[in-house]
Design a protein around this motif. Sequence first.
Motif, PDB file in Angstrom:
ATOM      1  N   LEU A  96      -4.032   8.155 -15.528  1.00 20.55           N
ATOM      2  CA  LEU A  96      -4.695   9.424 -15.221  1.00 20.55           C
ATOM      3  C   LEU A  96      -4.778   9.581 -13.706  1.00 20.55           C
ATOM      4  O   LEU A  96      -5.440   8.797 -13.027  1.00 20.55           O
ATOM      5  N   ALA A  97      -4.069  10.573 -13.180  1.00 21.72           N
ATOM      6  CA  ALA A  97      -4.121  10.878 -11.755  1.00 21.72           C
ATOM      7  C   ALA A  97      -5.407  11.652 -11.468  1.00 21.72           C
ATOM      8  O   ALA A  97      -5.643  12.704 -12.050  1.00 21.72           O
ATOM      9  N   VAL A  98      -6.220  11.104 -10.579  1.00 19.91           N
ATOM     10  CA  VAL A  98      -7.545  11.657 -10.306  1.00 19.91           C
ATOM     11  C   VAL A  98      -7.506  12.505  -9.036  1.00 19.91           C
ATOM     12  O   VAL A  98      -7.164  12.017  -7.962  1.00 19.91           O
ATOM     13  N   HIS A  99      -7.861  13.758  -9.178  1.00 16.49           N
ATOM     14  CA  HIS A  99      -7.925  14.679  -8.045  1.00 16.49           C
ATOM     15  C   HIS A  99      -9.403  14.974  -7.769  1.00 16.49           C
ATOM     16  O   HIS A  99     -10.062  15.680  -8.531  1.00 16.49           O
ATOM     17  N   GLY A 100      -9.906  14.414  -6.680  1.00 13.33           N
ATOM     18  CA  GLY A 100     -11.331  14.590  -6.389  1.00 13.33           C
ATOM     19  C   GLY A 100     -12.137  13.433  -6.943  1.00 13.33           C
ATOM     20  O   GLY A 100     -11.611  12.458  -7.484  1.00 13.33           O
ATOM     21  N   GLY A 101     -13.458  13.549  -6.828  1.00 17.05           N
ATOM     22  CA  GLY A 101     -14.315  12.459  -7.260  1.00 17.05           C
ATOM     23  C   GLY A 101     -14.280  11.315  -6.260  1.00 17.05           C
ATOM     24  O   GLY A 101     -13.635  11.387  -5.209  1.00 17.05           O
ATOM     25  N   VAL A 102     -14.976  10.245  -6.592  1.00 22.49           N
ATOM     26  CA  VAL A 102     -15.032   9.053  -5.736  1.00 22.49           C
ATOM     27  C   VAL A 102     -14.444   7.892  -6.523  1.00 22.49           C
ATOM     28  O   VAL A 102     -14.999   7.463  -7.531  1.00 22.49           O
ATOM     29  N   ILE A 103     -13.315   7.381  -6.063  1.00 22.73           N
ATOM     30  CA  ILE A 103     -12.668   6.268  -6.743  1.00 22.73           C
ATOM     31  C   ILE A 103     -12.034   5.361  -5.703  1.00 22.73           C
ATOM     32  O   ILE A 103     -11.449   5.840  -4.729  1.00 22.73           O
ATOM     33  N   ARG A 104     -12.192   4.053  -5.895  1.00 22.98           N
ATOM     34  CA  ARG A 104     -11.590   3.088  -4.986  1.00 22.98           C
ATOM     35  C   ARG A 104     -10.252   2.640  -5.542  1.00 22.98           C
ATOM     36  O   ARG A 104     -10.195   1.841  -6.465  1.00 22.98           O
ATOM     37  N   LEU A 122      -7.070   4.802 -14.121  1.00 18.55           N
ATOM     38  CA  LEU A 122      -7.281   6.000 -13.319  1.00 18.55           C
ATOM     39  C   LEU A 122      -7.029   5.650 -11.856  1.00 18.55           C
ATOM     40  O   LEU A 122      -7.494   4.616 -11.376  1.00 18.55           O
ATOM     41  N   LEU A 123      -6.325   6.515 -11.143  1.00 21.08           N
ATOM     42  CA  LEU A 123      -6.003   6.251  -9.761  1.00 21.08           C
ATOM     43  C   LEU A 123      -5.621   7.541  -9.041  1.00 21.08           C
ATOM     44  O   LEU A 123      -5.340   8.556  -9.681  1.00 21.08           O
ATOM     45  N   LYS A 124      -5.634   7.494  -7.718  1.00 22.28           N
ATOM     46  CA  LYS A 124      -5.267   8.650  -6.931  1.00 22.28           C
ATOM     47  C   LYS A 124      -3.789   8.978  -7.142  1.00 22.28           C
ATOM     48  O   LYS A 124      -2.968   8.080  -7.351  1.00 22.28           O
ATOM     49  N   PRO A 125      -3.414  10.260  -7.054  1.00 19.65           N
ATOM     50  CA  PRO A 125      -2.012  10.643  -7.297  1.00 19.65           C
ATOM     51  C   PRO A 125      -1.008   9.878  -6.440  1.00 19.65           C
ATOM     52  O   PRO A 125       0.062   9.506  -6.920  1.00 19.65           O
ATOM     53  N   ARG A 126      -1.349   9.652  -5.169  1.00 22.34           N
ATOM     54  CA  ARG A 126      -0.401   8.982  -4.275  1.00 22.34           C
ATOM     55  C   ARG A 126      -0.141   7.533  -4.669  1.00 22.34           C
ATOM     56  O   ARG A 126       0.822   6.918  -4.187  1.00 22.34           O
ATOM     57  N   LEU A 127      -0.995   6.957  -5.542  1.00 19.10           N
ATOM     58  CA  LEU A 127      -0.843   5.567  -5.949  1.00 19.10           C
ATOM     59  C   LEU A 127      -0.140   5.406  -7.288  1.00 19.10           C
ATOM     60  O   LEU A 127       0.164   4.291  -7.697  1.00 19.10           O
ATOM     61  N   VAL A 128       0.130   6.520  -7.970  1.00 15.77           N
ATOM     62  CA  VAL A 128       0.731   6.445  -9.306  1.00 15.77           C
ATOM     63  C   VAL A 128       2.124   5.823  -9.241  1.00 15.77           C
ATOM     64  O   VAL A 128       2.460   4.927 -10.040  1.00 15.77           O
ATOM     65  N   VAL A 129       2.946   6.274  -8.301  1.00 16.31           N
ATOM     66  CA  VAL A 129       4.307   5.747  -8.202  1.00 16.31           C
ATOM     67  C   VAL A 129       4.292   4.256  -7.893  1.00 16.31           C
ATOM     68  O   VAL A 129       5.040   3.475  -8.481  1.00 16.31           O
ATOM     69  N   ARG A 130       3.436   3.846  -6.973  1.00 20.15           N
ATOM     70  CA  ARG A 130       3.342   2.429  -6.628  1.00 20.15           C
ATOM     71  C   ARG A 130       2.926   1.600  -7.842  1.00 20.15           C
ATOM     72  O   ARG A 130       3.432   0.497  -8.049  1.00 20.15           O
ATOM     73  N   GLY A 173       3.561  15.815 -10.045  1.00 17.14           N
ATOM     74  CA  GLY A 173       4.961  15.972 -10.436  1.00 17.14           C
ATOM     75  C   GLY A 173       5.905  15.832  -9.251  1.00 17.14           C
ATOM     76  O   GLY A 173       6.955  15.183  -9.341  1.00 17.14           O
ATOM     77  N   LYS A 174       5.548  16.417  -8.124  1.00 14.19           N
ATOM     78  CA  LYS A 174       6.385  16.313  -6.924  1.00 14.19           C
ATOM     79  C   LYS A 174       6.494  14.868  -6.456  1.00 14.19           C
ATOM     80  O   LYS A 174       7.572  14.402  -6.062  1.00 14.19           O
ATOM     81  N   LEU A 175       5.368  14.154  -6.486  1.00  9.31           N
ATOM     82  CA  LEU A 175       5.382  12.752  -6.075  1.00  9.31           C
ATOM     83  C   LEU A 175       6.269  11.915  -6.991  1.00  9.31           C
ATOM     84  O   LEU A 175       7.050  11.066  -6.531  1.00  9.31           O
ATOM     85  N   LEU A 176       6.174  12.145  -8.290  1.00  2.00           N
ATOM     86  CA  LEU A 176       6.968  11.383  -9.252  1.00  2.00           C
ATOM     87  C   LEU A 176       8.456  11.660  -9.083  1.00  2.00           C
ATOM     88  O   LEU A 176       9.274  10.721  -9.043  1.00  2.00           O
ATOM     89  N   ARG A 177       8.817  12.916  -8.978  1.00  2.93           N
ATOM     90  CA  ARG A 177      10.240  13.267  -8.860  1.00  2.93           C
ATOM     91  C   ARG A 177      10.835  12.750  -7.562  1.00  2.93           C
ATOM     92  O   ARG A 177      11.956  12.229  -7.549  1.00  2.93           O
ATOM     93  N   ARG A 178      10.106  12.898  -6.469  1.00  3.76           N
ATOM     94  CA  ARG A 178      10.650  12.527  -5.167  1.00  3.76           C
ATOM     95  C   ARG A 178      10.904  11.026  -5.043  1.00  3.76           C
ATOM     96  O   ARG A 178      11.876  10.612  -4.418  1.00  3.76           O
ATOM     97  N   ARG A 179      10.067  10.215  -5.661  1.00  3.71           N
ATOM     98  CA  ARG A 179      10.153   8.779  -5.424  1.00  3.71           C
ATOM     99  C   ARG A 179      10.711   7.964  -6.596  1.00  3.71           C
ATOM    100  O   ARG A 179      11.076   6.799  -6.411  1.00  3.71           O
TER     101      ARG A 179
END
Length: 245
Positions: free
Chosen positions: A189-197, A207-215, A93-99
């Motif tokens: 789906l923002a993935v926290h943990g696990g192994v994902i490229r 599915l992707l890491k949270p920091r990549l959702v905005v991009r 949520g913080k990442l989405l709002r900020r960017r």
Amino acid sequence: MTPVDQVHGLSPQVMYEQFWLKEAAQRRKMTGVKAAAGLVVGVALAYRFNLSAPVVGLLFGLLVGAGDMFWNWRTHDATAVWRGKRRGDVITGKLLRRRLRRRGYHILEGRAVPGKASIDHLVIGPGGIWVVDNEAWDPETEIARYGDRLFLGEKYGSKVAKALVEVSESLAEVLSRESGIPVTIEPLLAVHGGVIRRSVTAEGLTLLKPRLVVRWILNGPRAEFDESQVEVLARTAARVLRRMS
């Protein structure tokens, strides 16, 4: 009491934390070894390029040691949501709002879709509409696509994908009807943990890491809504979706 008895009945999260603490001394030892190796390399480079050996060696040793400590911390911090120490929806949520807000996007959080499951975030903006949910897996779970199927470790991820796809389709139908603006909604789906490229797209879900959702949202527009349409869709969504307590 045997080691097996000690861990019997404990959750994977508690076991992970116990092993992490138990191995703290070994990690510090390895950090020291790596820092010493960095010192040796630094001294060798200093002699090679006629630099001050003590200064360069010490600098290399400190950098290697600090880098190793940071890597250990980041590895542990990546499991924080899975361990229940942090909330994935708060991080995303913080990442989405900020960017996104400064780019004309509206973010609705913690909403219940009529007749369906709740969603963590609904993003509405000039480039389209996205449902963004959050999930955490243990550090050993590999998230990947094989053929057309989504896999979460050794298990199929069809149930996870189907739930979010159905929510997105249902919400798109409601918003289209209530706003008078035809829309489609992409589930993420923002993935926290696990192994994902970076990202994995399978069975209608990305599915992707949270920091990549905005991009992902900014680089992959699905529509071209003008300012008035975005406002209508955001107000309609706020009206028809019940805020979760």
